[in-house]
Write a protein that holds these residues in place. Structure first.
Motif, PDB file in Angstrom:
ATOM      1  N   SER A   2       1.158  -1.396   0.095  1.00 59.56           N
ATOM      2  CA  SER A   2       0.152   0.103  -0.043  1.00 59.56           C
ATOM      3  C   SER A   2       0.847   1.265   0.164  1.00 59.56           C
ATOM      4  O   SER A   2       1.760   1.166   0.265  1.00 59.56           O
ATOM      5  N   TRP A   4       0.321   3.084   2.125  1.00 60.22           N
ATOM      6  CA  TRP A   4       0.946   3.857   3.265  1.00 60.22           C
ATOM      7  C   TRP A   4       2.415   3.424   3.324  1.00 60.22           C
ATOM      8  O   TRP A   4       2.783   3.712   5.040  1.00 60.22           O
ATOM      9  N   GLY A 112      -2.204   6.774   9.739  1.00 61.08           N
ATOM     10  CA  GLY A 112      -2.922   5.737   9.081  1.00 61.08           C
ATOM     11  C   GLY A 112      -2.815   5.186   9.974  1.00 61.08           C
ATOM     12  O   GLY A 112      -2.719   4.828  11.154  1.00 61.08           O
ATOM     13  N   ASN A 113      -3.603   3.464   9.546  1.00 59.61           N
ATOM     14  CA  ASN A 113      -3.947   2.642  10.616  1.00 59.61           C
ATOM     15  C   ASN A 113      -2.582   1.912  11.062  1.00 59.61           C
ATOM     16  O   ASN A 113      -2.698   1.456  12.071  1.00 59.61           O
ATOM     17  N   GLU A 114      -2.170   1.281  10.243  1.00 57.13           N
ATOM     18  CA  GLU A 114      -0.774   1.758  10.912  1.00 57.13           C
ATOM     19  C   GLU A 114      -0.252   2.004  12.234  1.00 57.13           C
ATOM     20  O   GLU A 114       0.782   1.270  12.651  1.00 57.13           O
ATOM     21  N   HIS A 139      -5.906   2.649   4.247  1.00 52.64           N
ATOM     22  CA  HIS A 139      -5.718   2.429   5.472  1.00 52.64           C
ATOM     23  C   HIS A 139      -4.793   3.383   6.285  1.00 52.64           C
ATOM     24  O   HIS A 139      -4.552   3.360   6.895  1.00 52.64           O
TER      25      HIS A 139
END
Length: 347
Positions: A2, A4, A112-114, A139
């Motif tokens: 991705s 991200w 970002g999600n991470e 994401h």
């Protein structure tokens, strides 16, 4: 992969630009923790009649520009906060931005999600109440909250985030000061402990630099060996440098990303547990610059001593710039390298 994962700063910048209209920019706007490539041109903001200010606790890019431990005085109608990577720093940054927000202002947080943007939503809800999701894409997401009506909920100064822990440094037990987001806050990490246990001899009057000092652990150990040294401490994080000032009152603290920030100053010893990450990605750029630049800041007999993970190959690179290279200490995970300019004695 991705976007991200490949280029998180560009992904974050693109995401927030897509929802500038939903954000409702007006009046005084503060851009907080923004990446270097997004700051100069302010894409998407030109022509909106805004008064724009910036706040970064760390120097960005090559170190040009400014960094400060706390945001400039408000009030701001809108604050755009790029989510920091460390969870404890996320909370402190949110409180800092909310503290300079106008009573009817809006804090917009994106990441970002991470990187933890979803857990940041829970944190923001606990402080501000309702959290609005302005965008979700690739994401990442953009969140918005209002300043809490009860200002007592906010920890609105850097001193409110100060923490202390009892640490043994150089054989001495002392109270150690730190703040959220500072490397190894409140503890002595394995790599630094290995370097401290193998410090080179430091004569009285020697000039010593703690490069990438963080809260100042290495410098403190050097002072334990000899109180008569002249200690300098350099870091790109203004909050870490504030902790170092408090932990090392006698040190000369320098905000910077490279040895270029100390001008023509020469040191008898440069000591470092150098940063090997930029954000979430591993990056050896600062380490490589340190090795290449150090000889110009060391006299004959001057020493560069650094600790890195064993998997990082340094012998050949060090040998390109130094007359003598040796391993001063090692464990199964870390290795301390000692490199001398000229003969192997600190002048």
């Amino acid at each position: 992969m991705s976007r991200w994962a490949d280029d998180p700063e560009r992904a974050a910048g693109d995401l927030v630009e897509r929802c500038l209209d939903a954000i409702g920019l007006r009046g005084r706007v503060l851009l907080a923790n923004q990446a270097a490539h997004w700051l100069p041109g302010l894409p998407g903001l030109a022509g909106r009649g805004l008064e724009v200010a910036h706040w970064n606790r760390r120097l960005v890019g090559t170190g040009s520009g400014k960094a400060a431990p706390w945001p400039p005085a408000g009030p701001f109608e809108v604050v755009l906060l790029r989510l920091p990577k460390a969870k404890d720093e996320q909370e402190m940054a949110a409180h800092a931005c909310l503290s300079v927000l106008a009573p009817d202002g809006r804090l917009v947080v994106y990441g970002g999600n991470e990187e933890g943007i979803r857990s940041a939503a829970t944190m923001l809800e606990g402080v501000c109440g309702a959290v609005e999701t302005l965008a979700k894409r690739g994401h990442g997401r953009v969140l918005a909250v209002a300043r809490p009506t009860q200002s007592a909920r906010l920890r609105s100064s850097l001193s409110a985030w100060r923490s202390t822990a009892a640490l043994e440094i150089g054989g001495q037990r002392r109270q150690w000061i730190s703040y959220p987001g500072v490397f190894a806050a409140g503890r002595l990490d394995e790599g630094t402990a290995l370097l401290i246990g193998a410090l080179p001899p430091l004569r009285a009057g020697a000039r010593v630099l703690d490069y990438g000092c963080g809260s100042g652990l290495i410098g403190a150990a050097a002072l334990c060996q000899s109180r008569a040294i002249a200690l300098h401490a350099l870091d790109s994080d203004s909050v870490a440098l504030e902790a170092a000032r408090q932990n090392l009152p006698s040190a000369h603290c320098v905000l910077g990303t490279s040895l270029g920030e100390v001008g023509a100053t020469r040191y008898d010893a440069i000591l470092s547990n150098p940063p090997l990450r930029q954000g979430m990605a591993e990056d050896h750029t600062l380490l490589e610059h340190l090795i290449a630049e150090a000889p110009a800041h060391l006299p004959a007999g001057g020493v560069l001593q650094i600790v890195v993970q064993r998997r990082v190959p340094l012998e050949r690179r060090l040998a390109q710039h130094f007359a003598s290279v040796a391993i001063a200490a090692e464990t199964g995970r870390y290795r301390v390298w000692r490199a001398y300019v000229g003969d192997s004695s600190v002048s």
